[in-house]
Write a protein that holds these residues in place. Structure first.
Motif, PDB file in Angstrom:
ATOM      1  N   TYR A 129       0.827  -1.213   0.000  1.00  0.00           N
ATOM      2  CA  TYR A 129       0.000   0.000   0.000  1.00  0.00           C
ATOM      3  C   TYR A 129       0.862   1.264   0.000  1.00  0.00           C
ATOM      4  CZ  TYR A 129      -3.709   3.234   1.432  1.00  0.00           C
ATOM      5  OH  TYR A 129      -4.597   4.272   1.490  1.00  0.00           O
ATOM      6  N   ASN A 130       1.910   1.283   0.799  1.00  0.00           N
ATOM      7  CA  ASN A 130       2.724   2.492   0.963  1.00  0.00           C
ATOM      8  C   ASN A 130       3.855   2.641  -0.043  1.00  0.00           C
ATOM      9  OD1 ASN A 130       1.383   3.676   3.170  1.00  0.00           O
ATOM     10  ND2 ASN A 130       2.328   2.205   4.526  1.00  0.00           N
ATOM     11  N   HIS A 131       4.338   1.536  -0.614  1.00  0.00           N
ATOM     12  CA  HIS A 131       5.527   1.615  -1.467  1.00  0.00           C
ATOM     13  C   HIS A 131       5.279   1.262  -2.928  1.00  0.00           C
ATOM     14  CE1 HIS A 131       8.314   2.267   1.884  1.00  0.00           C
ATOM     15  NE2 HIS A 131       7.496   1.482   2.560  1.00  0.00           N
ATOM     16  N   HIS A 132       4.194   0.602  -3.250  1.00  0.00           N
ATOM     17  CA  HIS A 132       3.996   0.145  -4.626  1.00  0.00           C
ATOM     18  C   HIS A 132       2.665   0.554  -5.239  1.00  0.00           C
ATOM     19  CE1 HIS A 132       7.626  -2.207  -4.171  1.00  0.00           C
ATOM     20  NE2 HIS A 132       7.131  -2.701  -3.053  1.00  0.00           N
ATOM     21  N   ARG A 133       1.679   0.873  -4.459  1.00  0.00           N
ATOM     22  CA  ARG A 133       0.355   1.219  -4.963  1.00  0.00           C
ATOM     23  C   ARG A 133       0.241   2.727  -5.146  1.00  0.00           C
ATOM     24  NH1 ARG A 133      -5.366  -0.020  -1.973  1.00  0.00           N
ATOM     25  NH2 ARG A 133      -6.535   1.539  -3.108  1.00  0.00           N
ATOM     26  N   THR A 134      -0.076   3.145  -6.360  1.00  0.00           N
ATOM     27  CA  THR A 134      -0.212   4.578  -6.608  1.00  0.00           C
ATOM     28  C   THR A 134      -1.556   5.069  -6.069  1.00  0.00           C
ATOM     29  OG1 THR A 134      -1.130   4.174  -8.807  1.00  0.00           O
ATOM     30  CG2 THR A 134       1.248   4.509  -8.653  1.00  0.00           C
ATOM     31  N   HIS A 135      -1.584   6.336  -5.688  1.00  0.00           N
ATOM     32  CA  HIS A 135      -2.778   6.943  -5.101  1.00  0.00           C
ATOM     33  C   HIS A 135      -3.142   8.174  -5.915  1.00  0.00           C
ATOM     34  CE1 HIS A 135      -2.656   4.669  -1.201  1.00  0.00           C
ATOM     35  NE2 HIS A 135      -1.467   4.415  -1.695  1.00  0.00           N
ATOM     36  N   THR A 136      -4.362   8.208  -6.414  1.00  0.00           N
ATOM     37  CA  THR A 136      -4.776   9.333  -7.240  1.00  0.00           C
ATOM     38  C   THR A 136      -4.831  10.636  -6.456  1.00  0.00           C
ATOM     39  OG1 THR A 136      -7.093   8.782  -6.847  1.00  0.00           O
ATOM     40  CG2 THR A 136      -6.083   7.889  -8.839  1.00  0.00           C
ATOM     41  N   ALA A 137      -5.082  10.576  -5.165  1.00  0.00           N
ATOM     42  CA  ALA A 137      -5.187  11.791  -4.358  1.00  0.00           C
ATOM     43  C   ALA A 137      -3.861  12.539  -4.238  1.00  0.00           C
ATOM     44  CB  ALA A 137      -5.718  11.464  -2.963  1.00  0.00           C
ATOM     45  N   ILE A 138      -2.759  11.863  -4.500  1.00  0.00           N
ATOM     46  CA  ILE A 138      -1.447  12.517  -4.435  1.00  0.00           C
ATOM     47  C   ILE A 138      -0.766  12.490  -5.799  1.00  0.00           C
ATOM     48  CG2 ILE A 138      -1.074  12.280  -1.957  1.00  0.00           C
ATOM     49  CD1 ILE A 138       0.576   9.788  -2.476  1.00  0.00           C
ATOM     50  N   GLY A 139      -1.566  12.576  -6.829  1.00  0.00           N
ATOM     51  CA  GLY A 139      -1.041  12.712  -8.187  1.00  0.00           C
ATOM     52  C   GLY A 139      -0.405  11.466  -8.759  1.00  0.00           C
ATOM     53  N   GLY A 140      -0.867  10.307  -8.373  1.00  0.00           N
ATOM     54  CA  GLY A 140      -0.332   9.063  -8.911  1.00  0.00           C
ATOM     55  C   GLY A 140       0.962   8.608  -8.257  1.00  0.00           C
ATOM     56  N   LEU A 141       1.359   9.267  -7.190  1.00  0.00           N
ATOM     57  CA  LEU A 141       2.566   8.864  -6.457  1.00  0.00           C
ATOM     58  C   LEU A 141       2.232   7.786  -5.436  1.00  0.00           C
ATOM     59  CD1 LEU A 141       4.078  12.380  -5.703  1.00  0.00           C
ATOM     60  CD2 LEU A 141       4.832  10.762  -7.449  1.00  0.00           C
ATOM     61  N   VAL A 142       3.260   7.180  -4.909  1.00  0.00           N
ATOM     62  CA  VAL A 142       3.079   6.262  -3.782  1.00  0.00           C
ATOM     63  C   VAL A 142       3.306   7.069  -2.509  1.00  0.00           C
ATOM     64  CG1 VAL A 142       3.721   4.195  -5.061  1.00  0.00           C
ATOM     65  CG2 VAL A 142       5.486   5.493  -3.899  1.00  0.00           C
ATOM     66  N   PRO A 143       2.642   6.730  -1.402  1.00  0.00           N
ATOM     67  CA  PRO A 143       2.797   7.517  -0.177  1.00  0.00           C
ATOM     68  C   PRO A 143       4.244   7.647   0.307  1.00  0.00           C
ATOM     69  CG  PRO A 143       0.896   6.112   0.011  1.00  0.00           C
ATOM     70  CD  PRO A 143       1.592   5.730  -1.268  1.00  0.00           C
ATOM     71  N   SER A 144       5.053   6.629   0.132  1.00  0.00           N
ATOM     72  CA  SER A 144       6.436   6.706   0.617  1.00  0.00           C
ATOM     73  C   SER A 144       7.241   7.757  -0.126  1.00  0.00           C
ATOM     74  CB  SER A 144       7.116   5.343   0.510  1.00  0.00           C
ATOM     75  OG  SER A 144       7.163   4.918  -0.841  1.00  0.00           O
ATOM     76  N   ALA A 145       6.829   8.131  -1.331  1.00  0.00           N
ATOM     77  CA  ALA A 145       7.525   9.180  -2.074  1.00  0.00           C
ATOM     78  C   ALA A 145       7.252  10.554  -1.478  1.00  0.00           C
ATOM     79  CB  ALA A 145       7.101   9.159  -3.540  1.00  0.00           C
TER      80      ALA A 145
END
Length: 77
Positions: free
Chosen positions: A51-67
């Protein structure tokens, strides 16, 4: 300063937490049948890593949370 409480299950005030809890239920806790509670617990760390290192999140512009976090263990530069 005044301590305030939010009402449970209230998307207007705690929507991010409610959405994360729903994701946990749908994609981890009840995604498959586990042989025991300890088996479910053992899979939690792997789910969080995905979830934190490999799954992109649309709410943060397609980044992963760890970025978005700059002080992860072993990442001090």
């Amino acid at each position: 300063m005044k301590h305030k409480h939010t009402r449970p299950r209230r998307p207007q005030t705690n929507g991010k937490v409610e959405r994360f809890n729903r994701t946990l239920m749908k994609e981890w806790a009840y995604a498959r049948a586990y042989s025991s509670e300890s088996a479910r617990e053992a899979s939690y760390e792997a789910f969080l890593h995905e979830y934190n290192h490999h799954r992109t999140h649309t709410a943060i512009g397609g980044l992963v949370p760890s970025a978005r976090v700059h002080n992860l263990t072993g990442k001090y530069t």
